[in-house]
Design a protein around this motif. Structure first.
Motif, PDB file in Angstrom:
ATOM      1  N   UNK A 168       0.773  -1.359  -0.266  1.00 45.68           N
ATOM      2  CA  UNK A 168      -0.037   0.222  -0.263  1.00 45.68           C
ATOM      3  C   UNK A 168       0.742   0.950   0.418  1.00 45.68           C
ATOM      4  N   UNK A 169       0.407   2.104  -0.422  1.00 39.71           N
ATOM      5  CA  UNK A 169       1.271   3.229   0.214  1.00 39.71           C
ATOM      6  C   UNK A 169       0.324   4.618   1.321  1.00 39.71           C
ATOM      7  N   UNK A 170       1.513   4.861   1.825  1.00 39.85           N
ATOM      8  CA  UNK A 170       0.996   6.429   2.602  1.00 39.85           C
ATOM      9  C   UNK A 170       1.572   6.988   2.768  1.00 39.85           C
ATOM     10  N   UNK A 171       1.402   7.652   3.314  1.00 28.94           N
ATOM     11  CA  UNK A 171       2.265   9.124   4.422  1.00 28.94           C
ATOM     12  C   UNK A 171       3.234   8.474   5.394  1.00 28.94           C
ATOM     13  N   UNK A 172       4.308   9.557   5.628  1.00 31.34           N
ATOM     14  CA  UNK A 172       5.544   9.152   6.842  1.00 31.34           C
ATOM     15  C   UNK A 172       4.558   8.698   7.837  1.00 31.34           C
ATOM     16  N   UNK A 173       3.511   9.084   8.308  1.00 33.61           N
ATOM     17  CA  UNK A 173       3.523   8.511  10.018  1.00 33.61           C
ATOM     18  C   UNK A 173       3.392   7.030  10.288  1.00 33.61           C
ATOM     19  N   UNK A 174       2.866   6.077   8.983  1.00 33.18           N
ATOM     20  CA  UNK A 174       3.461   4.786   9.224  1.00 33.18           C
ATOM     21  C   UNK A 174       3.975   4.229   9.019  1.00 33.18           C
ATOM     22  N   UNK A 175       4.193   2.960  10.413  1.00 27.63           N
ATOM     23  CA  UNK A 175       5.791   2.170  10.051  1.00 27.63           C
ATOM     24  C   UNK A 175       6.410   1.769   8.668  1.00 27.63           C
ATOM     25  N   UNK A 176       7.851   1.767   9.098  1.00 25.27           N
ATOM     26  CA  UNK A 176       8.203   1.032   7.570  1.00 25.27           C
ATOM     27  C   UNK A 176       8.011   0.110   7.079  1.00 25.27           C
ATOM     28  N   UNK A 177       7.398  -0.917   7.262  1.00 24.72           N
ATOM     29  CA  UNK A 177       7.127  -2.425   6.923  1.00 24.72           C
ATOM     30  C   UNK A 177       7.433  -2.304   5.599  1.00 24.72           C
ATOM     31  N   UNK A 178       6.949  -4.021   4.731  1.00 19.45           N
ATOM     32  CA  UNK A 178       7.377  -4.618   3.656  1.00 19.45           C
ATOM     33  C   UNK A 178       6.115  -4.250   3.169  1.00 19.45           C
ATOM     34  N   UNK A 179       5.250  -4.089   3.487  1.00 17.63           N
ATOM     35  CA  UNK A 179       3.783  -3.928   3.403  1.00 17.63           C
ATOM     36  C   UNK A 179       3.293  -2.362   2.972  1.00 17.63           C
ATOM     37  N   UNK A 180       4.610  -0.810   3.028  1.00 18.91           N
ATOM     38  CA  UNK A 180       4.486  -0.237   2.848  1.00 18.91           C
ATOM     39  C   UNK A 180       4.736   0.176   2.290  1.00 18.91           C
ATOM     40  N   UNK A 181       4.622   1.594   1.218  1.00 17.30           N
ATOM     41  CA  UNK A 181       5.574   2.198   0.112  1.00 17.30           C
ATOM     42  C   UNK A 181       5.269   3.842   1.308  1.00 17.30           C
ATOM     43  N   UNK A 182       6.477   4.086   0.900  1.00 14.35           N
ATOM     44  CA  UNK A 182       6.457   5.437   1.484  1.00 14.35           C
ATOM     45  C   UNK A 182       7.435   6.885   0.713  1.00 14.35           C
ATOM     46  N   UNK A 183       7.146   8.178   1.374  1.00 14.72           N
ATOM     47  CA  UNK A 183       7.933   8.660  -0.275  1.00 14.72           C
ATOM     48  C   UNK A 183       9.240   8.925   0.902  1.00 14.72           C
ATOM     49  N   UNK A 184      10.174   9.912  -0.170  1.00 14.21           N
ATOM     50  CA  UNK A 184      11.081  10.082   0.022  1.00 14.21           C
ATOM     51  C   UNK A 184      11.268  11.780   1.649  1.00 14.21           C
ATOM     52  N   UNK A 185      11.408  12.204   2.052  1.00 11.70           N
ATOM     53  CA  UNK A 185      10.953  12.501   3.145  1.00 11.70           C
ATOM     54  C   UNK A 185      11.859  14.483   1.999  1.00 11.70           C
ATOM     55  N   UNK A 186      13.002  14.155   1.519  1.00 13.87           N
ATOM     56  CA  UNK A 186      14.231  15.080   0.835  1.00 13.87           C
ATOM     57  C   UNK A 186      14.961  14.719   0.084  1.00 13.87           C
ATOM     58  N   UNK A 187      14.158  14.139  -0.747  1.00 17.21           N
ATOM     59  CA  UNK A 187      14.996  14.187  -2.241  1.00 17.21           C
ATOM     60  C   UNK A 187      15.752  14.326  -2.693  1.00 17.21           C
ATOM     61  N   UNK A 188      16.954  13.783  -3.113  1.00 13.12           N
ATOM     62  CA  UNK A 188      18.259  13.640  -3.216  1.00 13.12           C
ATOM     63  C   UNK A 188      18.357  13.196  -4.509  1.00 13.12           C
ATOM     64  N   UNK A 189      18.073  14.246  -5.842  1.00 11.94           N
ATOM     65  CA  UNK A 189      18.451  13.725  -7.320  1.00 11.94           C
ATOM     66  C   UNK A 189      17.948  13.385  -7.731  1.00 11.94           C
ATOM     67  N   UNK A 190      17.302  13.299  -8.789  1.00 10.12           N
ATOM     68  CA  UNK A 190      16.247  12.941  -9.992  1.00 10.12           C
ATOM     69  C   UNK A 190      15.641  12.436 -10.221  1.00 10.12           C
ATOM     70  N   UNK A 191      16.278  10.922  -9.965  1.00 10.48           N
ATOM     71  CA  UNK A 191      15.934   9.460  -9.419  1.00 10.48           C
ATOM     72  C   UNK A 191      14.306   9.850  -8.487  1.00 10.48           C
ATOM     73  N   UNK A 192      14.691  10.371  -6.937  1.00  6.45           N
ATOM     74  CA  UNK A 192      14.162  10.530  -6.018  1.00  6.45           C
ATOM     75  C   UNK A 192      13.212  11.655  -6.350  1.00  6.45           C
ATOM     76  N   UNK A 193      14.255  12.519  -6.764  1.00  2.85           N
ATOM     77  CA  UNK A 193      12.453  13.417  -7.079  1.00  2.85           C
ATOM     78  C   UNK A 193      11.431  13.399  -7.594  1.00  2.85           C
ATOM     79  N   UNK A 194      11.683  12.517  -9.012  1.00  3.20           N
ATOM     80  CA  UNK A 194      10.504  11.459  -9.809  1.00  3.20           C
ATOM     81  C   UNK A 194       9.544  10.691  -9.138  1.00  3.20           C
ATOM     82  N   UNK A 195      10.683   9.718  -7.890  1.00  2.00           N
ATOM     83  CA  UNK A 195       9.521   8.837  -6.984  1.00  2.00           C
ATOM     84  C   UNK A 195       8.877   9.293  -6.400  1.00  2.00           C
TER      85      UNK A 195
END
Length: 341
Positions: free
Chosen positions: A277-304
């Motif tokens: 599932x996709x969610x915001x940053x408050x959820x725990x870092x489990x394998x079934x959760x995909x969170x965003x990157x708080x401070x993306x560095x680089x083009x690839x991280x920004x696009x993700x």
């Protein structure tokens, strides 16, 4: 002396008679007052001419040449006319409350159309029960009872189909949509919404109020891109955050009990057997959760981060559409019983 003795006797007889009369009156007055106090008060009967209400409703929306066109029907009832008629037909056939039956005088009660329309309009506009008394010709208590019976009937008759978990065919459709959007193995986004509870009991306000706000009830939901909410967990106090709600939720019960659907995906050369599932940053870092990157560095991280934050808004968009279509969820809850809410 004879005259004075006769007067005294008459006076004594008169006093005894007045005493008996006073006692008789006092006794009956006291009994009458007791009966009036203990007598149950009857509701004031108002002749609303409910037959006229059904006729006006039919001519405005359901006749062969209705007053209002289909687009106005769709906007006011949040559904098309054939769908509403099919719901009314099934409720009137399978739920005794919505059957129109005669009373002891042979006069028929409210029609199924009047009862269903009262419930739907309260859901759609979130107004009080007596708002449509002049049009639908039913009182506030009857309108609230129609709302309660309508919701129970909808859950009973249609819940197994429309509140079920994704079938294998629909799960594959969710996986295909996620892969097209750049997230192979994604089956939806998860988040929580707070619904204000205006009539929360005073003894419960402490556990339902966060900070200096108002009492709220939490709804956890998982929604897909087509705004289908296929998981809903409702009723927890508003003081809980998303993590506390997740700990009490049943969203992962199938995974824990080994009933989770089998999914095989490959990402960056690694094989995974569980959907996520996709969610915001408050959820725990489990394998079934995909969170965003708080401070993306680089083009690839920004696009993700941009794609993830865009896709995870599906559940928030579902909340927004739910509140705009059914204002009863947007406005504070006016009921007292949490089970009915």
């Amino acid at each position: 002396m004879s005259f004075s003795s006769d007067d005294a006797a008459d006076k004594a007889i008169e006093d005894v008679f007045e005493q008996h009369v006073d006692n008789f009156i006092d006794q009956h007055v006291d009994n009458f007052i007791d009966q009036q106090i203990n007598k149950p008060k009857r509701r004031a009967y108002i002749e609303r001419h409910r037959e006229q209400g059904h006729e006006d409703l039919w001519n405005d929306y359901f006749s062969e040449n209705p007053t209002y066109p289909p687009e106005m029907f769709r906007r006011r009832f949040r559904m098309t006319r054939p769908l509403l008629l099919s719901i009314v037909d099934r409720l009137s056939n399978e739920v005794p409350y919505f059957r129109q039956r005669p009373n002891a005088h042979g006069r028929y009660g409210l029609s199924a159309l009047q009862k269903c329309n009262a419930a739907i309009r309260m859901l759609a506009y979130g107004q009080s029960g007596d708002t449509y008394d002049e049009y639908l010709r039913l009182g506030e208590s009857t309108a609230l009872l129609c709302l309660e019976k309508f919701n129970d009937a909808i859950i009973k008759l249609f819940g197994d189909e429309y509140l079920r978990k994704p079938t294998p065919a629909y799960l594959q459709r969710l996986l295909d949509i996620g892969e097209v959007r750049g997230f192979p193995g994604m089956i939806g986004s998860i988040d929580c919404m707070h619904w204000e509870w205006k009539n929360c009991p005073r003894s419960w306000r402490g556990q339902y109020t966060r900070g200096h706000g108002k009492p709220t009830i939490v709804l956890e939901a998982v929604a897909s891109q087509d705004l289908w909410i296929w998981h809903a967990f409702f009723g927890l106090p508003g003081t809980l955050n998303d993590i506390n709600v997740l700990d009490r939720s049943q969203v992962f019960s199938d995974i824990i009990q080994g009933r989770a659907p089998k999914v095989n995906i490959t990402v960056n050369g690694h094989n995974y057997r569980m959907a996520y599932y996709l969610m915001d940053g408050i959820y725990p870092k489990w394998s079934t959760f995909i969170q965003s990157i708080p401070l993306p560095q680089g083009l690839k991280a920004e696009i993700f981060a941009e794609k993830q934050e865009s896709a995870r808004k599906d559940v928030e968009r579902a909340f927004g559409v739910l509140q705009s279509r059914f204002a009863i969820v947007k406005n504070p809850a006016l009921l007292w019983d949490k089970e009915k809410i």
